[in-house]
Design a protein around this motif. Structure first.
Motif, short mmCIF file in Angstrom:
data_model
loop_
_atom_site.label_atom_id
_atom_site.label_comp_id
_atom_site.label_asym_id
_atom_site.label_seq_id
_atom_site.Cartn_x
_atom_site.Cartn_y
_atom_site.Cartn_z
N GLU A 256 4.58 4.07 -11.52
CA GLU A 256 5.21 4.35 -10.23
C GLU A 256 4.37 5.38 -9.49
OE1 GLU A 256 9.45 4.98 -10.16
OE2 GLU A 256 9.71 3.95 -12.08
N GLY A 257 4.32 5.23 -8.18
CA GLY A 257 3.59 6.17 -7.34
C GLY A 257 4.44 6.62 -6.17
N ALA B 209 -2.27 0.14 -1.76
CA ALA B 209 -2.00 0.05 -3.20
C ALA B 209 -1.28 -1.24 -3.54
CB ALA B 209 -1.18 1.26 -3.65
N ARG B 210 -0.31 -1.63 -2.71
CA ARG B 210 0.41 -2.89 -2.97
C ARG B 210 -0.54 -4.08 -2.92
NH1 ARG B 210 3.92 -0.53 0.91
NH2 ARG B 210 5.72 0.48 -0.06
N CYS C 127 0.16 9.74 -4.79
CA CYS C 127 -0.74 8.71 -5.34
C CYS C 127 -1.76 8.19 -4.35
CB CYS C 127 0.08 7.55 -5.90
SG CYS C 127 1.00 6.61 -4.64
N ASP D 28 4.12 8.67 -2.32
CA ASP D 28 3.24 9.23 -1.29
C ASP D 28 3.93 9.12 0.06
OD1 ASP D 28 0.09 9.98 -1.46
OD2 ASP D 28 0.63 9.35 0.56
N LEU E 73 6.26 1.53 -5.96
CA LEU E 73 5.77 2.55 -5.04
C LEU E 73 6.90 3.08 -4.17
CD1 LEU E 73 2.48 0.73 -4.00
CD2 LEU E 73 2.69 2.68 -5.57
N LEU F 200 0.10 3.39 0.73
CA LEU F 200 0.92 2.60 -0.18
C LEU F 200 0.73 1.11 0.05
CD1 LEU F 200 4.24 4.67 -0.11
CD2 LEU F 200 2.46 4.68 -1.87
N HIS G 152 7.87 5.44 -0.82
CA HIS G 152 7.39 6.08 0.41
C HIS G 152 8.27 7.29 0.71
CE1 HIS G 152 6.83 5.92 5.04
NE2 HIS G 152 5.97 6.74 4.48
N GLY H 191 -3.29 4.71 -4.71
CA GLY H 191 -2.89 4.25 -6.04
C GLY H 191 -4.02 3.99 -7.02
#
Length: 245
Positions: free
Chosen positions: A64-65, A76-77, A45, A67, A91, A73, A93, A48
């Motif tokens: 959900e992603g 994205a958060r 992702c 990566d 997400l 990430l 990791h 994201g």
């Protein structure tokens, strides 16, 4: 400056890490998410962006992603909190190729990330194991739009033309239900944004020890694009469903 940092800077002005404009992304999401309350997964992702746009479009969506980049990430958060969608975003990791979920998904994304799985068909195989009955996959990958030079083949490896791509996808047990071929404008805008953002950062930070390296990467990338693959490499996004669930 590592590859991850270069990618982050290069995509600053084009957060969708693929040659697609905003209208194309919106249309693909509308086609891929017909109800609006689906559970979706992005394998690879990055920051994201696909998930964030889908969550913003559909208030009932859950996403959900996965990566391997913790900094992506984290971006994205942060973006999820700013947009107010963070409570519907999970997400992970870890390596997307080995990701195992406890539930199935109505839609699986993997756009521009097939290298992480070993190619287009391998990516579809990975996505299939996450699909709920009736689920869809939105996948994006490059193809030869015309006869490539030996230098282009050496650079991109196992790329094939679009008819052969479609034949292989169908033979692998998938039925395409929608597709988008990136326009020349989309392809050029993406490459200009990639090289321009990186070069601009280098020029704006001349005292940074990574400045000359970033400018060199931007220059090399631009030369390769203009001289080697601009006229031969295309990009296609497909929405596919298993031919038989």
């Amino acid at each position: 400056m590592n590859r991850e940092e270069i990618s982050r800077l290069a995509h600053a002005d084009h957060p969708i890490a693929a040659p697609l404009d905003d209208d194309s992304v919106r249309r693909l999401l509308e086609r891929a998410i017909p109800r609006g309350d689906e559970r979706v997964l992005d394998l690879g992702c990055g920051g994201g962006e696909w998930l964030l746009r889908a969550l913003t479009m559909h208030p009932q969506l859950r996403a959900e992603g996965v990566d391997i980049s913790e900094s992506s990430l984290a971006h994205a958060r942060k973006a999820g909190r700013i947009l107010g969608v963070h409570e519907r975003l999970v997400l992970h990791h870890e390596d997307a190729a080995g990701f195992a979920a406890s539930h199935a998904f109505d839609l699986v994304f993997s756009v521009g990330a097939t290298h992480a799985f070993g190619g287009l068909l391998a990516t579809l195989t990975a996505a299939r194991k996450h699909l709920a009955p009736g689920g869809r996959v939105l996948i994006g990958d490059g193809f030869w739009a015309s006869e490539p030079s030996p230098e282009a083949v050496e650079m991109f490896g196992d790329v094939i033309d679009l008819p052969t791509t479609m034949d292989r996808v169908i033979a692998d047990g998938w039925t395409p239900v929608y597709g988008h071929i990136s326009t020349r404008q989309e392809l050029d805008d993406y490459e200009w944004a990639w090289t321009g953002s990186l070069a601009a950062w280098a020029l704006d930070h001349p005292a940074d020890p990574d400045s000359s390296h970033a400018l060199g990467v931007a220059t090399t990338h631009r030369n390769e694009w203009l001289r080697v693959y601009r006229d031969v490499l295309g990009f296609v996004c497909l929405i596919v469903r298993p031919t038989s669930d």
